[in-house]
Design an enzyme around this catalytic site. Structure first.
Site, short mmCIF file in Angstrom:
data_model
loop_
_atom_site.label_atom_id
_atom_site.label_comp_id
_atom_site.label_asym_id
_atom_site.label_seq_id
_atom_site.Cartn_x
_atom_site.Cartn_y
_atom_site.Cartn_z
N ASP A 96 -1.04 -38.21 -5.80
CA ASP A 96 -1.37 -39.58 -5.39
C ASP A 96 -0.17 -40.35 -4.85
O ASP A 96 -0.29 -41.52 -4.48
CB ASP A 96 -2.06 -40.33 -6.53
CG ASP A 96 -1.13 -40.58 -7.71
OD1 ASP A 96 0.00 -40.06 -7.70
OD2 ASP A 96 -1.54 -41.29 -8.65
N ASP A 209 45.91 -35.62 21.00
CA ASP A 209 44.87 -34.58 21.08
C ASP A 209 45.30 -33.51 22.09
O ASP A 209 44.70 -33.35 23.14
CB ASP A 209 43.55 -35.26 21.52
CG ASP A 209 42.38 -34.29 21.61
OD1 ASP A 209 42.48 -33.18 21.04
OD2 ASP A 209 41.36 -34.65 22.24
C1 SPV Z 1 36.64 -34.43 20.95
O1 SPV Z 1 35.96 -35.19 20.27
O2 SPV Z 1 37.76 -34.06 20.62
C2 SPV Z 1 36.12 -33.93 22.23
C3 SPV Z 1 35.18 -34.74 22.99
O3 SPV Z 1 36.53 -32.88 22.65
S1 SPV Z 1 36.12 -35.68 24.09
O4 SPV Z 1 36.97 -36.54 23.34
O5 SPV Z 1 35.19 -36.45 24.91
O6 SPV Z 1 36.91 -34.78 24.91
MG MG Z 2 38.28 -32.24 21.74
#
Ligand code: SPV
Ligand code: MG
Length: 434
Positions: A96, A209
Site C-alpha cells: 500500500d 592542466d
Molecule cells: C577536463 O575536464 O579536463 C576536460 C574537458 O578534458 S575540457 O576542460 O573541456 O578540456
Molecule cells: Mg582534460
C-alpha cells in the site's frame, strides 16, 4: 487443487534486494492464484529511482526459483498497463506504500484498467522499517565491487534516455554525486556517475592542466572517491600518453573499477581545450590515433570497460568534414563512443556533427561536454542524439569562489561571524559523514 489457484495474479517487482516485505506480497499473491511477476527492467526502474544493483538476469533467476512465483515476464515501463492488458489478471497485488509518492499515478492507472475486466487491486500493508532504498543505503556503506561498478555505465546507457555525469575531484564531491536526488514533476533525477577531469584534478593540486599531475597521482586520488561511492566513473585520460605506456594506464583503471577512459586526439604539450589560444597544440594523425584506440581495446579485459575517442577538430579550428572523417575512423578502430568537443558558446558545431554522424554506418553513442555552450538544455542534446552529457568542471568552479569569499570576509571583518550564514554550520559538517 482449490479453484482460486487458477486465478491469474500479477505482481510488479524490481526485486533488486529481496526482503521480507517482498515475501509478504508474494505469499499473499500466491494465496490468491497463479503468480506472474512483471519484473521491472533496468529501464523501467531508472525512470523513477536508482538503477538496480543486480542486473535483470540476476534478478530473474532469483524470482524464477521461488515457490510463490509461476512465471516471470519483463515489465519494461513503470506503467503496468501494457502487461495488464496482455494478461487481464484477476488480481494485482502491490504494497500500500504506492498510494503516496511517485507511483501514485501508476496506481490509479492500474485501478482504472482493472475495472475493464472486474479485476481487483489487493494492497497488503507495507512492511514497516524495511525498504530496498534503506538497504541500498547500507550497501553504499559496505561498498561495491570493481566489476559491479565498472559494468554499471553500460547498463545505465542501455536503461536511460541520457546519462548525466558530473565532475568529481574529491571523495566529498563523490558523496554529493552519490546521494543527491531531485524529484521534479514526478520525474526522478540524479547524476549517473562521475567525471574524473584532468583540469580539476590539476587545479585541486594547484597545477596547470598540462599533465604535470601524472596518472599515478590522479589514480591515487580516484581511490579515495572509490572508497565512499558506488556510481560509475569516466576517466579523462588526456591523450593517453605514449602508445607504449597506454596499456598500463588502461589496466590500472580497469582494475579499480573505472567504467570508461576518454582519450583525446591531441599531441604535444597538452593544453586545456577551453583555452582560446590553441597555438602549438596539434592533432594526431588519424592512423596514429587509431593505433592508440586499438591498443587500448586490446589491453582491456572486460566488455564492460569502454574506450571513448575524443575529437578535437573543432577546438583546433578544423571543419566538420575533418571531425566526421575522424569519428568514422575511430569508430572503425574500435571506439565504443565518440566525444565531440567544442569551445563555442553555441552548440551549432556539435549539432552539425551529430546530424551527420547519426546517419553514418559507423555511428557510435555520442558524448557532449557542454561547458562553453552551457545555455543548451539537455533536451536539445538528447534530441540531437547525445547519450552522455558530462558537466566537466562545475564542482571545482563552485568551491573556488566560495572559499575566496569566506577568506576575504574574515580578513575584512577581522572575525568569522559575518560569513557564518553562508557556510555550513560545524554541526552540519559533523553530521555530514558518520
Ligand atoms: C577536463 O575536464 O579536463 C576536460 C574537458 O578534458 S575540457 O576542460 O573541456 O578540456
Ligand atoms: Mg582534460
Amino acid at each position: 487443487m482449490k479453484n482460486t489457484k487458477k486465478k491469474i495474479v500479477y505482481v510488479g517487482l524490481s526485486a533488486d534486494i529481496l526482503h521480507e516485505g517482498h515475501i509478504n506480497i508474494l505469499k499473499k499473491a500466491y494465496e490468491l492464484g497463479e503468480v506472474t511477476v512483471g519484473l521491472l527492467t533496468d529501464q523501467a526502474i531508472a525512470s523513477y529511482k536508482k538503477i538496480p544493483h543486480l542486473s535483470y538476469k540476476q534478478r530473474e533467476i532469483v524470482l524464477k526459483n521461488m515457490k510463490f512465483v509461476k512465471k516471470v515476464i519483463p515489465q519494461s515501463t513503470l506503467d503496468y498497463r501494457p502487461n495488464l492488458k496482455l494478461l487481464r489478471p484477476h488480481y494485482v497485488v502491490h504494497g500500500d506504500d504506492w498510494k503516496k509518492g511517485i507511483q501514485k499515478k501508476t496506481r490509479s492507472q492500474v485501478l482504472k484498467i482493472l475495472k475493464l475486466w472486474n479485476g481487483k487491486l489487493i494492497e497488503p500493508k507495507y512492511t514497516d522499517n524495511i525498504s530496498s532504498t534503506e538497504i541500498k543505503k547500507n550497501i553504499l556503506k559496505v561498498g561495491t565491487s570493481p566489476d559491479k561498478r565498472k559494468s554499471k555505465l553500460k547498463r545505465i546507457i542501455e536503461a536511460k534516455e541520457v546519462v548525466r555525469i558530473l565532475e568529481s575531484h574529491s571523495a566529498l564531491v563523490g558523496l554529493i554525486i552519490e546521494d543527491l536526488k531531485v524529484i521534479k514533476k514526478q520525474k526522478y533525477l540524479e547524476f549517473d556517475g562521475m567525471w574524473s577531469s584532468s583540469l580539476t584534478d590539476s587545479a585541486l593540486r594547484g597545477k596547470p592542466d598540462n599533465q604535470s599531475v601524472d596518472y599515478s597521482t590522479r589514480i591515487l586520488g580516484l581511490n579515495e572517491i572509490l572508497d565512499v561511492t558506488t556510481k560509475p566513473i569516466i576517466f579523462d585520460a588526456d591523450n593517453g600518453g605514449r602508445l607504449e605506456h597506454l596499456p598500463y594506464m588502461i589496466k590500472s583503471l580497469e582494475r579499480i573499477g573505472v567504467s570508461a577512459a576518454i582519450i583525446e586526439d591531441k599531441i604535444g604539450l597538452k593544453k586545456n581545450s577551453l583555452f582560446k589560444n590553441q597555438s602549438g597544440a596539434k592533432q594526431d594523425t588519424i592512423a596514429q590515433f587509431c593505433k592508440k584506440i586499438a591498443k587500448a581495446k586490446e589491453t582491456k579485459i572486460s566488455d564492460d570497460f569502454m574506450i571513448i575517442a575524443r575529437i578535437e577538430s573543432f577546438i583546433l579550428g578544423k571543419d566538420l568534414k575533418d571531425a566526421i572523417k575522424r569519428a568514422e575512423a575511430y569508430s572503425k578502430a574500435g571506439a565504443d563512443a565518440i566525444l565531440i568537443h567544442s569551445k563555442e558558446t553555441d552548440p551549432s558545431q556539435v549539432f552539425s556533427f551529430a546530424k551527420k554522424f547519426s546517419k553514418s554506418q559507423y555511428f557510435k553513442p555520442m558524448v557532449a561536454v557542454p561547458s562553453s555552450y552551457s545555455k543548451t538544455y539537455e533536451k536539445e542534446l538528447i534530441k540531437h542524439g547525445f547519450k552522455i552529457i558530462i558537466y566537466a568542471n562545475h564542482m571545482m568552479r563552485a568551491s573556488y569562489p566560495s572559499m575566496v569569499e569566506v577568506a576575504k570576509s574574515i580578513l575584512v571583518n577581522e572575525r568569522s561571524y559575518n560569513i557564518e550564514k553562508k557556510i555550513s554550520s560545524i554541526k552540519e559538517i559533523i553530521n555530514l559523514i558518520r
